[in-house]
Design a protein around this motif. Structure first.
Motif, PDB file in Angstrom:
ATOM      1  N   GLN A  57       0.835  -1.203   0.000  1.00 56.62           N
ATOM      2  CA  GLN A  57       0.000   0.000   0.000  1.00 56.62           C
ATOM      3  C   GLN A  57       0.867   1.250   0.000  1.00 56.62           C
ATOM      4  O   GLN A  57       0.568   2.223  -0.685  1.00 56.62           O
ATOM      5  N   ASP A  58       1.970   1.214   0.744  1.00 55.26           N
ATOM      6  CA  ASP A  58       2.900   2.348   0.750  1.00 55.26           C
ATOM      7  C   ASP A  58       3.495   2.576  -0.641  1.00 55.26           C
ATOM      8  O   ASP A  58       3.674   3.717  -1.069  1.00 55.26           O
ATOM      9  N   LEU A  59       3.794   1.477  -1.341  1.00 53.76           N
ATOM     10  CA  LEU A  59       4.325   1.593  -2.696  1.00 53.76           C
ATOM     11  C   LEU A  59       3.269   2.202  -3.636  1.00 53.76           C
ATOM     12  O   LEU A  59       3.580   3.096  -4.421  1.00 53.76           O
ATOM     13  N   LEU A  60       2.026   1.743  -3.529  1.00 52.91           N
ATOM     14  CA  LEU A  60       0.942   2.310  -4.338  1.00 52.91           C
ATOM     15  C   LEU A  60       0.786   3.799  -4.062  1.00 52.91           C
ATOM     16  O   LEU A  60       0.668   4.609  -4.993  1.00 52.91           O
ATOM     17  N   ASP A  61       0.787   4.163  -2.782  1.00 61.69           N
ATOM     18  CA  ASP A  61       0.672   5.582  -2.419  1.00 61.69           C
ATOM     19  C   ASP A  61       1.876   6.369  -2.946  1.00 61.69           C
ATOM     20  O   ASP A  61       1.736   7.514  -3.380  1.00 61.69           O
ATOM     21  N   GLY A  62       3.056   5.756  -2.912  1.00 63.81           N
ATOM     22  CA  GLY A  62       4.259   6.408  -3.437  1.00 63.81           C
ATOM     23  C   GLY A  62       4.161   6.677  -4.929  1.00 63.81           C
ATOM     24  O   GLY A  62       4.528   7.762  -5.402  1.00 63.81           O
ATOM     25  N   VAL A  63       3.644   5.708  -5.683  1.00 65.35           N
ATOM     26  CA  VAL A  63       3.464   5.914  -7.123  1.00 65.35           C
ATOM     27  C   VAL A  63       2.448   7.032  -7.360  1.00 65.35           C
ATOM     28  O   VAL A  63       2.646   7.893  -8.221  1.00 65.35           O
ATOM     29  N   CYS A  64       1.370   7.044  -6.575  1.00 64.10           N
ATOM     30  CA  CYS A  64       0.374   8.115  -6.709  1.00 64.10           C
ATOM     31  C   CYS A  64       0.977   9.483  -6.378  1.00 64.10           C
ATOM     32  O   CYS A  64       0.658  10.479  -7.031  1.00 64.10           O
TER      33      CYS A  64
END
Length: 178
Positions: A57-64
């Protein structure tokens, strides 16, 4: 009145890990590799699997967050030339993603267009997406491609293959000093 999708309410996520994935794709393309190396893909998948649910989830938020940063930069660049970022960037993004039919399912493209539009209008892409439920597996490649394609647009505009990466790393460095 601030929107519930205002970036001030959004988690930044793991921007460093997200940038590592985007930069790795950029370098591969600039080195003339049009196909993603199966070994590189396997390592990336191994890396993301090792993150666990919270890390993913942190990676997804980072991409966003990266998408937001890129669209903000593009919006400012477009405004300097009296252009609208949504009109200038999103149609090309959608067209390119639709041509990538082997790695991006067409059903994910409208969501990625929505993310880019949300970011281009100053909203958090992750909070905008959160309104519609959990991320789907089909959206993962599309999300990565969105960040990559926006980085490529920025690099072409600036005529500098490393500009988009520096844009993010400089922001991270500034944030660390604060």
């Amino acid at each position: 009145m601030p929107s519930s999708c205002d970036p001030q309410y959004a988690p930044a996520g793991d921007v460093s890990a997200a940038m590592m994935l985007v930069d790795s794709r950029l370098k591969a393309i600039y080195d003339g590799r049009t196909e993603i190396d199966p070994e590189r893909r396997r390592l990336d998948e191994q890396f993301t699997a090792s993150l666990g649910p919270t890390g993913a989830q942190d990676l997804l938020d980072g991409v966003c967050t990266i998408i937001f940063m890129y669209m903000k930069w593009l919006r400012l660049a477009c405004e300097e030339h009296d252009k609208d970022v949504v009109e200038y960037v999103v149609p090309n993004l959608v067209t390119t993603m639709l041509r990538m039919s082997r790695s991006i399912r067409p059903a994910a493209v409208p969501t990625m267009a929505g993310l880019a539009i949300a970011a281009g209008t100053g909203l958090s892409p992750s909070l905008w997406r959160q309104q519609y439920g959990d991320w789907t597996r089909d959206e993962m490649n599309a999300l990565e491609a969105t960040a990559f394609l926006l980085a490529e647009v920025i690099n072409r505009i600036t005529d500098d293959e490393d500009f988009a990466t520096r844009l993010v790393t400089d922001a991270l460095t500034s944030a660390d000093r604060s």
